[in-house]
Design a protein around this motif. Sequence first.
Motif, PDB file in Angstrom:
ATOM      1  N   GLY A  30       6.311 -10.767  14.628  1.00  0.00           N
ATOM      2  CA  GLY A  30       7.823 -11.406  13.680  1.00  0.00           C
ATOM      3  C   GLY A  30       7.630 -12.347  14.377  1.00  0.00           C
ATOM      4  N   ARG A  31       8.953 -13.200  14.161  1.00  0.00           N
ATOM      5  CA  ARG A  31       8.870 -14.474  14.211  1.00  0.00           C
ATOM      6  C   ARG A  31      10.597 -14.869  14.829  1.00  0.00           C
ATOM      7  NH1 ARG A  31       7.962 -20.236  11.041  1.00  0.00           N
ATOM      8  NH2 ARG A  31       6.112 -19.882  11.392  1.00  0.00           N
ATOM      9  N   VAL A  32      10.523 -15.938  16.210  1.00  0.00           N
ATOM     10  CA  VAL A  32      11.266 -15.927  16.760  1.00  0.00           C
ATOM     11  C   VAL A  32      12.031 -17.336  16.889  1.00  0.00           C
ATOM     12  CG1 VAL A  32      10.757 -15.406  19.158  1.00  0.00           C
ATOM     13  CG2 VAL A  32      13.175 -15.552  18.440  1.00  0.00           C
ATOM     14  N   THR A  33      12.821 -17.962  17.090  1.00  0.00           N
ATOM     15  CA  THR A  33      13.450 -18.831  17.314  1.00  0.00           C
ATOM     16  C   THR A  33      14.246 -19.554  18.504  1.00  0.00           C
ATOM     17  OG1 THR A  33      13.674 -19.712  14.782  1.00  0.00           O
ATOM     18  CG2 THR A  33      14.616 -21.487  15.917  1.00  0.00           C
ATOM     19  N   LEU A  34      13.237 -20.105  19.425  1.00  0.00           N
ATOM     20  CA  LEU A  34      14.562 -20.694  20.293  1.00  0.00           C
ATOM     21  C   LEU A  34      14.807 -22.083  20.774  1.00  0.00           C
ATOM     22  CD1 LEU A  34      11.794 -18.794  20.607  1.00  0.00           C
ATOM     23  CD2 LEU A  34      11.357 -19.296  23.174  1.00  0.00           C
ATOM     24  N   ALA A  35      16.133 -21.779  21.430  1.00  0.00           N
ATOM     25  CA  ALA A  35      16.800 -22.743  21.660  1.00  0.00           C
ATOM     26  C   ALA A  35      16.861 -23.673  22.919  1.00  0.00           C
ATOM     27  CB  ALA A  35      17.821 -23.530  20.835  1.00  0.00           C
ATOM     28  N   ASP A  36      16.788 -24.741  23.229  1.00  0.00           N
ATOM     29  CA  ASP A  36      17.750 -25.407  24.484  1.00  0.00           C
ATOM     30  C   ASP A  36      18.878 -26.209  24.378  1.00  0.00           C
ATOM     31  OD1 ASP A  36      16.082 -25.334  27.885  1.00  0.00           O
ATOM     32  OD2 ASP A  36      16.696 -27.678  26.992  1.00  0.00           O
ATOM     33  N   ARG A  37      19.771 -25.832  25.164  1.00  0.00           N
ATOM     34  CA  ARG A  37      20.742 -26.594  24.757  1.00  0.00           C
ATOM     35  C   ARG A  37      20.920 -27.908  25.900  1.00  0.00           C
ATOM     36  NH1 ARG A  37      25.635 -23.167  27.438  1.00  0.00           N
ATOM     37  NH2 ARG A  37      26.735 -25.038  26.448  1.00  0.00           N
ATOM     38  N   ARG A  38      19.783 -28.126  26.646  1.00  0.00           N
ATOM     39  CA  ARG A  38      19.669 -29.620  27.707  1.00  0.00           C
ATOM     40  C   ARG A  38      18.684 -30.253  26.941  1.00  0.00           C
ATOM     41  NH1 ARG A  38      15.937 -31.639  30.844  1.00  0.00           N
ATOM     42  NH2 ARG A  38      14.050 -30.172  29.895  1.00  0.00           N
ATOM     43  N   THR A  39      18.389 -29.771  26.238  1.00  0.00           N
ATOM     44  CA  THR A  39      17.198 -30.872  25.191  1.00  0.00           C
ATOM     45  C   THR A  39      17.688 -31.021  23.364  1.00  0.00           C
ATOM     46  OG1 THR A  39      15.626 -29.064  24.396  1.00  0.00           O
ATOM     47  CG2 THR A  39      15.249 -30.359  26.799  1.00  0.00           C
ATOM     48  N   ARG A  40      18.643 -30.203  23.336  1.00  0.00           N
ATOM     49  CA  ARG A  40      19.189 -30.066  22.452  1.00  0.00           C
ATOM     50  C   ARG A  40      17.554 -29.806  21.247  1.00  0.00           C
ATOM     51  NH1 ARG A  40      24.116 -33.563  22.123  1.00  0.00           N
ATOM     52  NH2 ARG A  40      25.620 -33.203  23.830  1.00  0.00           N
ATOM     53  N   ARG A  41      17.438 -28.801  21.411  1.00  0.00           N
ATOM     54  CA  ARG A  41      15.694 -28.839  20.721  1.00  0.00           C
ATOM     55  C   ARG A  41      15.509 -27.419  20.326  1.00  0.00           C
ATOM     56  NH1 ARG A  41       9.771 -27.872  22.133  1.00  0.00           N
ATOM     57  NH2 ARG A  41      11.144 -27.234  24.426  1.00  0.00           N
ATOM     58  N   SER A  42      15.105 -26.797  19.003  1.00  0.00           N
ATOM     59  CA  SER A  42      15.191 -25.754  18.646  1.00  0.00           C
ATOM     60  C   SER A  42      13.158 -25.522  18.287  1.00  0.00           C
ATOM     61  CB  SER A  42      16.254 -25.568  18.226  1.00  0.00           C
ATOM     62  OG  SER A  42      15.332 -25.473  16.552  1.00  0.00           O
ATOM     63  N   TRP A  43      12.455 -24.636  18.169  1.00  0.00           N
ATOM     64  CA  TRP A  43      11.306 -24.482  17.671  1.00  0.00           C
ATOM     65  C   TRP A  43      11.519 -22.762  17.150  1.00  0.00           C
ATOM     66  CZ3 TRP A  43      13.660 -24.795  22.440  1.00  0.00           C
ATOM     67  CH2 TRP A  43      12.381 -24.195  23.772  1.00  0.00           C
ATOM     68  N   SER A  44      10.028 -22.627  16.468  1.00  0.00           N
ATOM     69  CA  SER A  44      10.464 -21.186  16.226  1.00  0.00           C
ATOM     70  C   SER A  44       8.598 -20.658  16.585  1.00  0.00           C
ATOM     71  CB  SER A  44      10.126 -20.654  14.862  1.00  0.00           C
ATOM     72  OG  SER A  44      11.379 -21.583  13.831  1.00  0.00           O
ATOM     73  N   VAL A  45       8.340 -19.402  16.674  1.00  0.00           N
ATOM     74  CA  VAL A  45       6.808 -18.606  16.870  1.00  0.00           C
ATOM     75  C   VAL A  45       6.633 -17.424  16.937  1.00  0.00           C
ATOM     76  CG1 VAL A  45       5.726 -18.251  19.605  1.00  0.00           C
ATOM     77  CG2 VAL A  45       7.948 -19.720  19.897  1.00  0.00           C
ATOM     78  N   ASP A  46       5.925 -17.513  16.147  1.00  0.00           N
ATOM     79  CA  ASP A  46       4.965 -16.173  15.097  1.00  0.00           C
ATOM     80  C   ASP A  46       4.781 -15.424  16.670  1.00  0.00           C
ATOM     81  OD1 ASP A  46       5.490 -16.799  12.687  1.00  0.00           O
ATOM     82  OD2 ASP A  46       3.330 -17.673  13.004  1.00  0.00           O
ATOM     83  N   VAL A  47       5.242 -13.928  17.091  1.00  0.00           N
ATOM     84  CA  VAL A  47       5.497 -13.166  18.033  1.00  0.00           C
ATOM     85  C   VAL A  47       4.190 -11.860  17.013  1.00  0.00           C
ATOM     86  CG1 VAL A  47       6.649 -11.452  19.395  1.00  0.00           C
ATOM     87  CG2 VAL A  47       7.135 -13.385  19.173  1.00  0.00           C
ATOM     88  N   ASP A  48       3.122 -11.481  17.575  1.00  0.00           N
ATOM     89  CA  ASP A  48       2.620 -11.085  17.527  1.00  0.00           C
ATOM     90  C   ASP A  48       2.622  -9.535  18.793  1.00  0.00           C
ATOM     91  OD1 ASP A  48       0.478 -11.912  16.395  1.00  0.00           O
ATOM     92  OD2 ASP A  48      -1.249 -12.420  18.732  1.00  0.00           O
ATOM     93  N   ALA A  49       2.702  -7.994  17.036  1.00  0.00           N
ATOM     94  CA  ALA A  49       2.500  -6.924  18.120  1.00  0.00           C
ATOM     95  C   ALA A  49       2.576  -6.553  19.343  1.00  0.00           C
ATOM     96  CB  ALA A  49       1.989  -5.973  17.167  1.00  0.00           C
ATOM     97  N   PHE A  50       3.560  -6.223  20.072  1.00  0.00           N
ATOM     98  CA  PHE A  50       3.121  -6.084  21.477  1.00  0.00           C
ATOM     99  C   PHE A  50       3.720  -4.846  22.161  1.00  0.00           C
ATOM    100  CE2 PHE A  50       7.066  -8.490  21.446  1.00  0.00           C
ATOM    101  CZ  PHE A  50       7.274  -8.243  22.891  1.00  0.00           C
ATOM    102  N   GLN A  51       4.131  -4.634  23.139  1.00  0.00           N
ATOM    103  CA  GLN A  51       4.576  -3.188  24.225  1.00  0.00           C
ATOM    104  C   GLN A  51       5.106  -4.008  25.027  1.00  0.00           C
ATOM    105  OE1 GLN A  51       1.397  -0.624  25.818  1.00  0.00           O
ATOM    106  NE2 GLN A  51       0.452  -0.356  23.875  1.00  0.00           N
ATOM    107  N   LEU A  52       6.311  -3.663  25.564  1.00  0.00           N
ATOM    108  CA  LEU A  52       7.642  -3.912  26.417  1.00  0.00           C
ATOM    109  C   LEU A  52       8.280  -2.859  27.504  1.00  0.00           C
ATOM    110  CD1 LEU A  52       8.260  -6.293  27.256  1.00  0.00           C
ATOM    111  CD2 LEU A  52      10.116  -6.330  26.474  1.00  0.00           C
ATOM    112  N   ALA A  53       8.152  -3.114  28.789  1.00  0.00           N
ATOM    113  CA  ALA A  53       9.063  -1.805  29.278  1.00  0.00           C
ATOM    114  C   ALA A  53      10.087  -1.913  28.709  1.00  0.00           C
ATOM    115  CB  ALA A  53       9.097  -1.936  31.078  1.00  0.00           C
ATOM    116  N   ALA A  54      11.080  -0.511  28.331  1.00  0.00           N
ATOM    117  CA  ALA A  54      12.408   0.216  28.341  1.00  0.00           C
ATOM    118  C   ALA A  54      13.401  -0.508  29.292  1.00  0.00           C
ATOM    119  CB  ALA A  54      12.554   1.322  27.655  1.00  0.00           C
ATOM    120  N   VAL A  55      12.818  -0.711  30.624  1.00  0.00           N
ATOM    121  CA  VAL A  55      13.226  -1.456  31.110  1.00  0.00           C
ATOM    122  C   VAL A  55      13.006  -2.038  32.274  1.00  0.00           C
ATOM    123  CG1 VAL A  55      15.218   1.147  31.876  1.00  0.00           C
ATOM    124  CG2 VAL A  55      13.328   1.430  32.326  1.00  0.00           C
ATOM    125  N   PRO A  56      14.275  -2.773  33.717  1.00  0.00           N
ATOM    126  CA  PRO A  56      12.961  -3.112  34.504  1.00  0.00           C
ATOM    127  C   PRO A  56      12.171  -2.503  35.135  1.00  0.00           C
ATOM    128  CG  PRO A  56      15.230  -4.228  33.772  1.00  0.00           C
ATOM    129  CD  PRO A  56      15.290  -3.056  33.309  1.00  0.00           C
TER     130      PRO A  56
END
Length: 218
Positions: A7-33
């Motif tokens: 999918g795609r996600v848009t990130l933002a940084d309050r310090r620099t007031r910058r935002s940018w979009s990133v395409d994310v490939d399918a991946f696996q993530l642990a359900a818990v820390p």
Amino acid sequence: MMPLPAGRVTLADRRTRRSWSVDVDAFQLAAVPVTQASYADVLGSRPSAAVGDRLPVESVSWFDAVRYCNARSAAEGLRPAYAVDGEQVSWDRSADGYRLPTEAEWEYACRAGTTGPRYGPLDEIAWYRGNSGERIHEVGRRRPNDWGLHDMLGNVWDWCWDVYDAEVYGTYRVLRGGGWFDEQWSCRASVRRRSHPTFQVDDVGFRVARNAGVSLPG
């Protein structure tokens, strides 16, 4: 490990007031820390300030998280994701072993298709200063997001792979998610924090990721 779609996600940084979009490939993530029991099984130590097998491991540096990923990969017959030479760490993106999520992967996973600051009511999904009793809690006790991921907000901050801003902060790495001692404003999907990769404190842990299309152990 939860399989997540591309999918795609848009990130933002309050310090620099910058935002940018990133395409994310399918991946696996642990359900818990990563828990203290898992960390001890893999690396043979318990660095945490609090004690409990089902508590998130904390007081671990970014380098500790990298070591855990490589050691767990080797123990399960997987190809380690990281090559470590002193304080220089490179990532083999083709490896099937465990790794830290990128910052974009983390926020994409945290949001799970939502667009607001959180994926649910804060008291239902997170341990933070307002409900934690100023202590850490066992993983998986708060309601997960729509992709089955627990504790994406609150309990412990998660180390991510990314350098925060090399020109300003050098080798500082990204932290995401907020912790058990943070006020509610820190426990939002978009909040970015940074620290030196040797930093250790009792509200910082991590969770692991893997590339999509690789088999799960067992």
